[in-house]
Scaffold this motif. Structure first.
Motif, short mmCIF file in Angstrom:
data_model
loop_
_atom_site.label_atom_id
_atom_site.label_comp_id
_atom_site.label_asym_id
_atom_site.label_seq_id
_atom_site.Cartn_x
_atom_site.Cartn_y
_atom_site.Cartn_z
N GLU A 485 0.86 -1.20 0.00
CA GLU A 485 -0.21 0.07 -0.05
C GLU A 485 1.03 1.25 0.05
OE1 GLU A 485 -3.59 0.20 2.24
OE2 GLU A 485 -2.80 1.87 3.25
N TYR A 519 -4.20 10.22 -1.22
CA TYR A 519 -4.66 9.11 -2.48
C TYR A 519 -3.74 7.88 -1.97
CZ TYR A 519 -3.62 6.41 -6.53
OH TYR A 519 -3.65 5.27 -7.31
N LYS A 520 -4.74 6.76 -2.01
CA LYS A 520 -4.18 5.69 -1.14
C LYS A 520 -4.39 4.49 -2.56
CE LYS A 520 -6.48 3.97 2.17
NZ LYS A 520 -6.94 3.75 3.92
N GLU A 521 -3.59 3.61 -2.66
CA GLU A 521 -3.65 2.51 -3.61
C GLU A 521 -3.08 1.38 -2.79
OE1 GLU A 521 -1.42 3.39 -7.19
OE2 GLU A 521 0.60 3.35 -6.25
N ARG A 522 -3.97 0.15 -2.94
CA ARG A 522 -3.52 -1.01 -2.38
C ARG A 522 -3.59 -2.20 -3.46
NH1 ARG A 522 -6.59 -3.40 2.78
NH2 ARG A 522 -5.57 -1.67 3.70
N ASN A 523 -2.48 -3.04 -3.35
CA ASN A 523 -2.39 -4.07 -4.27
C ASN A 523 -2.36 -5.57 -3.32
OD1 ASN A 523 -0.83 -2.16 -5.99
ND2 ASN A 523 -2.32 -2.67 -7.00
N ASP A 589 -7.51 -4.98 -6.12
CA ASP A 589 -6.66 -3.67 -6.21
C ASP A 589 -7.77 -2.46 -5.88
OD1 ASP A 589 -4.33 -4.60 -7.38
OD2 ASP A 589 -5.63 -4.84 -9.22
N LYS A 591 -8.34 1.69 -4.47
CA LYS A 591 -7.85 2.89 -4.90
C LYS A 591 -8.81 4.17 -3.91
CE LYS A 591 -5.72 2.53 -9.22
NZ LYS A 591 -5.41 2.97 -10.66
#
Length: 931
Positions: A485, A519-523, A589, A591
């Motif tokens: 993340e 802004y947050k992105e997780r995989n 995923d 966002k």
């Protein structure tokens, strides 16, 4: 006899009057020489004597019973230059008034004045801030954490009224509201989660070495992100002040539970420090795993901890640079007897398992903090690395219906590692007398790994041998997951001060305009390698009855190896994933974009009445895309919403020692990525599935608080609070054959109301010329009542797919229930004693700390399947600390009561215990030396 009883008190009074007539009294007030504000907690003492005191909340002091003579009276206070009055002559019966006006302690660097900063880690200063603040906020500082032996931020937060720790979940409940209803920040900037299943970071990862103070904001204000209803927990990182130092610490101890283990086992692979990673097999045709199935016998060494910290200030051209660093390592061995059951609504026991659990945990922390002070600007840079690991091996024996009914054995081993990097840059600028600007930006990175969870299901356990179950190919598996993340955040605000202040205030009001965004992105990727054991499958025409594949339970590698993979004689196993014969991970995923603008007006309506009116416009967009075994074609969940969030806080000063406060606000609560992904998370006795149809809840908050500050460092407060939640989210049981757990907006409304009581009191204190003695107590109590409606039809309608089929079916057995995670009663209390001498260079402190959390709802049931409830927990800790110049020694005993951690299921026919274990008593001794 009666005459003697009457005579003694009379003589006592007479002798007291005579004694007081033969002595003198000194009184006075201590103020700031520039602002004329009174100073709370300033020290006043007669040089060369044991007589001294500190100023109260009005800045006043009083020294009684001073023998006639000539003295030097000294006054000092942190961040101020000390003052003294020499040749002070006192006569018998005299009452002398001696005031002090202290100037700021400054250092001249050419033409630039650097002003010493107040110590925001002290309890006295934090209470001063709380008293004067326009909004409600409760804080606990590093000094109090040290006195109570608190080792991390999670334990620290539970010392604040209305906060409890969810045992086993590593999350906080605040005013009865669980993880999804709270938020966490570091220096006002958001923090990421370290766990795929939770919203907030585990505050236990923050060692007390990095904490300056912790503030809990239960009332929303416009500068705060709107995604919370319980509270925002803000960690203020430690900053360097004072003289340069370098400190080395070492500690050791043990968890007494380890003494109950005949032998101590962990899984193969992970090392002592907890920085390991292991790769999965590259092909289903080869058994290319890096670790063994076989448990490894270990020596449960004493727990060890090391720490190194230091700080120094550097004089630069027209400025000053303060540097502070800390690095630490801690570990912990533990053992417990463990019981887990799964029971359906008909009281039919599906799983009944008992055995032991072995654990080894590590935590490594490193932080660097730089503070550059200029004439009208401050810059702060923080960088932090947190690495935690946890090894866990469970051996559970018993019964599993329709799978292993003849002496079942479940062996589950897991290693989880999380690495978090936090980087922050902040600035504060005084542009002129009216305008100032504050800003902050951050980048956070999280990497969470479970590299090779191993799960065995065996039956027919006898003399150390058992055979594999084969009801499902996923009964025996290896599991790998990794989630990363990245989070970027920006805060920006400008403050305009206007009008002539009333009373002590410099200005009549302030107007704050600002922006905050993140802004947050997780995989997330997970692959489970199921071991399809040959038995009764007629793959190679086995003889009637099939093969029973027996193994030595301590040497499973003798069968699960490359030689037996795809073995052609009918005695072996296949590797498969949930996507069949291909290595294809289940993924999601996520966002999240949040952009917000806010305005905040802080205005003095009268000398006693102050109001803060704010509004926040917050645009929220959140998407989750997933491809899993439950939806191999892929799916998604999304919402896009504009939240308008007003807030109002008011403070009415009843007198110089007490305030009356009121606050109301609107906030909201977001579902989490994991809750929205159609993903299957499997435990030993419970399985959880996400719900892509979740949507945010709206929350309306109200607080009314009375607070009294009798003396310096003392507090008495009473708070009434209430919340109304529309479309609340809950963890529920699905009405299905497997009774999986899921999340849903379970009704139209929920509410809670309650009262909080807090007391901080010095029971006895005396101040000497070079030190003091103090006996003190703290206590807080929270009482709550909660209720929500439950509507199964609402859940079915809101989870229909495009074809009209409901994803979730819930047949609630009640129309109304309490809120999930809400404890009706929370209590904390501590009793401490401290003696300090040699002007603070030497001290001994001792604290006894008690905590209580009542029963609280864990899971909402359905039909005859009852609610699951976590039972009450009592805790008791004892801490002894001493400091002798540069040498520090500490002793502690944590969790002395060692209460059972129990969970029950409340079926219609009665309660069933479904989980039980103990955490053990932690004993520790530590030594530190400051160079």
């Amino acid at each position: 006899m009666g005459f003697k009883k009457l005579l003694l008190p009379v003589l006592g009074v007479v002798f007291s009057l005579v004694a007081s007539a033969q002595t003198a009294t000194i009184t006075g007030t201590v103020t700031d020489a520039k602002t004329n504000e009174t100073l709370i907690g300033a020290t006043i003492y007669l040089d060369g004597t044991s007589q001294g005191t500190i100023t109260d909340f009005d800045g006043n002091y009083r020294l009684d019973n001073v023998q006639p003579g000539t003295y030097t009276l000294r006054c000092s206070f942190i961040s101020y230059a000390p003052k003294s009055v020499e040749q002070l002559v006192l006569t018998a019966g005299q009452e002398l008034t001696q005031d002090f006006a202290l100037g700021e302690s400054t250092v001249e660097i050419e033409d630039v004045k650097v002003v010493a900063k107040a110590n925001r880690e002290s309890e006295t200063m934090l209470l001063m801030d709380q008293k004067e603040a326009a909004v409600m906020k409760e804080s606990i500082g590093a000094q109090q954490l040290s006195a109570q032996g608190v080792s991390d931020a999670a334990s620290a937060a539970t010392k604040i009224t209305g906060v409890s720790k969810q045992e086993g979940a590593k999350t906080l409940n605040i005013r009865g509201l669980g993880d999804r209803y709270n938020s966490t920040t570091l220096n006002g900037l958001p923090l990421p989660s370290n766990n795929a299943e939770t919203k907030n970071i585990d505050l236990g990862l923050f060692a007390s070495d990095v904490i300056g103070s912790i503030g809990v904001e239960k009332v929303a204000t416009s500068p705060l992100y709107g995604d919370f209803a319980g509270a925002n927990v803000d960690i203020v990182s430690k900053k360097f002040t004072g003289d340069a130092f370098l400190e080395l610490g070492i500690k050791s101890g043990l968890n007494t539970s380890v003494l109950d283990a005949d032998k101590f086992y962990l899984q193969d692979g992970p090392g002592y420090l907890g920085f390991d990673n292991f790769q999965q097999t590259p092909s289903l045709d080869t058994y290319g795993f890096e670790t063994s199935w076989n448990p490894v016998e270990k020596t449960a060494l004493p727990n060890l901890g090391f720490s190194l910290s230091g700080g120094k200030s550097f004089e630069l051209y027209n400025s000053k640079l303060n540097a502070f660093f800390t690095a630490s390592f801690d570990n912990d061995y533990s053992y417990s007897d463990l019981m887990q059951r799964r029971i359906n609504g008909s009281d039919d026991i599906r799983k009944n398992l008992q055995g032991e659990q072995f654990e080894y945990a590590t935590q490594t922390t490193a932080m660097l903090n730089l503070n550059w002070e200029r004439k009208k600007s401050d810059f702060y840079f923080n960088t932090m690395m947190l690495n935690s690991s946890n090894q866990e091996l469970k051996n559970l024996r018993g019964y599993i219906k329709d799978l292993a009914e003849d002496s079942a054995l479940i062996q589950r081993s897991e290693f989880e590692r999380t690495t978090i990097l936090v980087n922050q840059l902040l600035g504060k600028h005084e542009l002129n007398e009216q305008w100032s600007m504050n800003w902050g930006m951050s980048f956070n990175h999280v990497k969470n790994l479970i590299p090779d969870r191993r799960h065995l299901s065996l039956n027919g356990l006898e003399d150390g041998r058992a055979y594999f179950t084969d009801d499902n190919e996923s009964d025996n598996f290896r599991y790998f997951h990794e989630f990363t993340e990245n989070e970027y955040a920006l805060n920006l605000s400008t403050v305009y001060r206007f009008g002539e202040g009333l009373g002590k205030a410099d200005h009549r009001g302030t107007l704050t305009l600002g922006y905050s965004g993140k802004y947050k992105e997780r995989n997330f990727e997970a692959t489970q390698f199921n071991h399809d054991i040959y038995r009764n499958r007629n793959i190679f025409n086995p003889p009637p009855g099939g093969y029973l594949v027996y193994v030595d339970v301590m040497d499973v590698d003798a069968f699960l190896n490359d030689a037996n993979l795809q073995r052609a004689d009918g005695y072996g196993f296949y590797l498969k994933t949930f996507f069949g014969n291909s290595i294809r991970p289940s993924t999601y995923d996520g966002k999240q974009f949040i952009h917000a603008g806010f305005a905040d007006l802080n205005y003095q309506l009268s000398p006693r009445l102050q109001a803060v009116l704010g509004v926040r416009l917050e645009q929220v967009n959140q998407t989750v895309d997933f491809v899993t075994a439950l939806d191999t074609k892929g799916g998604s969940g999304e919402f896009d919403d504009l939240q308008i969030l007003p807030s109002l806080s008011m403070r009415y000063t009843l007198n110089d020692k007490s305030n009356l406060r009121f606050a109301t606000s609107k906030t909201y609560v977001l579902p989490q990525f994991t809750e929205m992904a159609l993903f299957l998370f499997e435990g030993i006795t419970e399985t959880t599935v996400g719900n892509p149809y979740l949507y945010p809840s709206k929350v309306y908050n109200g607080d009314l608080k009375w607070e009294l500050f009798p003396r310096s460092g003392e507090l008495l407060s009473v708070t009434a609070f209430g919340k109304y939640i529309s479309d609340p989210m809950n963890r529920v049981v699905m009405a299905s054959a497997s009774n999986d757990f899921t999340y849903a907006n379970t009704g139209d409304w929920a509410y809670l109301y309650g009262a909080e009581f807090e007391l901080k009191k010095d029971l006895w204190s005396t101040t000497t010329g070079n030190g003091y003695r103090k006996l003190f107590a703290t206590a807080n109590l929270t009482l709550m009542e909660t209720k929500q409606d439950l509507n199964g039809e609402k859940v079915r309608e809101e989870t229909k797919d495009p074809n009209g089929n409901s994803l979730i079916n819930t047949n609630f057995n009640k129309d109304e229930d309490v809120l999930q995670g809400a404890a009706p009663l929370l209590a904390n209390a501590s009793l401490g004693y401290k003696v300090s001498w040699a002007e603070g260079a030497k001290s001994i402190s001792s604290s006894l700390v008690y905590g209580y959390v009542s029963d609280r709802l864990y899971l909402i049931g359905f039909s005859s399947f009852g609610n699951q409830v976590d039972k009450e927990v009592h805790t008791l800790d004892y801490v002894l600390k001493s400091s002798f110049n540069k040498l520090g020694i500490s002793l502690s005993a944590k969790n002395i009561l060692n209460s059972d951690i129990d969970r029950v299921q409340e079926n219609a026919s009665g309660d069933h215990l479904i989980r039980s274990y103990k955490q053990g008593v932690k004993l520790s001794i530590g030594v530190s030396y400051q160079f």
